[in-house]
Write an enzyme that holds these catalytic residues in place. Structure first.
Site, PDB file in Angstrom:
ATOM      1  CG  ASP A   1      -1.871   1.195   1.201  1.00  0.00           C
ATOM      2  OD1 ASP A   1      -2.884   1.130   0.494  1.00  0.00           O
ATOM      3  OD2 ASP A   1      -1.583   2.196   1.896  1.00  0.00           O
TER       4      ASP A   1
ATOM      5  CG  ASN B   1      -4.557  11.007  -6.814  1.00  0.00           C
ATOM      6  OD1 ASN B   1      -4.000  11.018  -7.900  1.00  0.00           O
ATOM      7  ND2 ASN B   1      -5.113   9.918  -6.311  1.00  0.00           N
TER       8      ASN B   1
ATOM      9  CG  HIS C   1      -7.660  12.052  -9.770  1.00  0.00           C
ATOM     10  ND1 HIS C   1      -7.611  11.126  -8.757  1.00  0.00           N
ATOM     11  CD2 HIS C   1      -8.515  13.025  -9.353  1.00  0.00           C
ATOM     12  CE1 HIS C   1      -8.411  11.496  -7.767  1.00  0.00           C
ATOM     13  NE2 HIS C   1      -8.970  12.653  -8.107  1.00  0.00           N
TER      14      HIS C   1
ATOM     15  CG  ASP D   1      -4.578   7.709 -13.437  1.00  0.00           C
ATOM     16  OD1 ASP D   1      -4.844   7.249 -12.313  1.00  0.00           O
ATOM     17  OD2 ASP D   1      -5.446   8.085 -14.246  1.00  0.00           O
TER      18      ASP D   1
ATOM     19  CG  ASP E   1      -2.776   3.683  -2.597  1.00  0.00           C
ATOM     20  OD1 ASP E   1      -3.813   3.064  -2.288  1.00  0.00           O
ATOM     21  OD2 ASP E   1      -2.179   4.427  -1.812  1.00  0.00           O
TER      22      ASP E   1
ATOM     23  NE  ARG F   1      14.842  -7.943  -5.232  1.00  0.00           N
ATOM     24  CZ  ARG F   1      14.822  -9.266  -5.061  1.00  0.00           C
ATOM     25  NH1 ARG F   1      15.790  -9.868  -4.384  1.00  0.00           N
ATOM     26  NH2 ARG F   1      13.836  -9.982  -5.570  1.00  0.00           N
TER      27      ARG F   1
END
Length: 225
Positions: free
Chosen positions: A98, A106, A111, A115, A141, A161
């Site tokens: 997340d 945003n 937006h 994106d 996300d 990583r």
């Protein structure tokens, strides 16, 4: 292709060896026209087959892939998970990712920029997976990676990583954006009893625990320049 060639061969055989029975009113000089007709019909069939295959590929992409990032969607994740349970593997692991501060991007840039950031994040995540693994965008996300045949030690290495990769600043539209992610994992060797929804919930819980520790970085997605 093979059907077209076979059709031309059969036409050749029928014309010269069964001419009186099948082509009684056609002179042998017209054979070339029959061949050209067969080539034309075969070409048209191949063209339509190609278009049908292209349409099927597009429909499959719509059914199984996220249109923005090209990552798998939930349906493909479920099918891949169920398939893996029928194969001989030693472990299944889910890595739940997340992004921190994505809403800030945003709100700050709009937006469209958000994106573009998601596309970049997905590209980085794809670089961390093997051919046998699967990257899935759950929505917004949130991403999940399905791994197989990793032990706990290697899973931690992969997790660290990925975290390091995602913390590298992103350059978009002449802007430098710092990003970070909260990551949770769930791992099992009990393949026959594994349930996707349960594993997703457990990995999600682990991610929220990590997010609690990562709250100090929640503002890390603000622009640097």
């Amino acid at each position: 292709m093979f059907a077209g060639i076979a059709s031309i061969v059969l036409t050749y055989y029928a014309f010269f060896y069964l001419h009186d029975e099948i082509f009684p009113n056609v002179v042998q000089g017209d054979f070339i026209f029959l061949v050209l007709f067969g080539v034309m019909v075969t070409s048209l069939l191949l063209f339509f087959i190609q278009k049908i295959n292209e349409a099927n590929d597009k429909l499959q992409a719509l059914a199984y892939l996220d249109p923005l990032t090209g990552a798998a969607n939930r349906l493909l994740l479920k099918e891949k998970f169920n398939f893996l349970k029928t194969t001989k593997i030693q472990s299944i692991a889910l890595v739940f990712i997340d992004m921190n501060g994505f809403k800030t991007v945003n709100d700050t840039y709009g937006h469209e920029m958000g994106d573009q950031l998601l596309e970049e994040i997905a590209s980085r995540l794809k670089s961390e997976v093997r051919d046998t693994d699967l990257l899935c965008r759950l929505g917004g996300d949130e991403f999940v990676i399905l791994f197989t045949n990793l032990d706990n030690e290697n899973l931690d290495i992969v997790k660290n990583r990925i975290q390091s990769n995602l913390e590298t600043p992103v350059f978009l539209n002449q802007q430098t954006i710092n990003v970070s992610a909260s990551i949770g994992t769930y791992y099992t060797t009990d393949i026959s009893q594994a349930v996707l929804e349960t594993m997703l919930k457990e990995a999600d819980k682990a991610m929220y625990k990590a997010k609690g520790r990562d709250l100090q970085y929640e503002g890390a997605a603000v622009p640097l320049s």
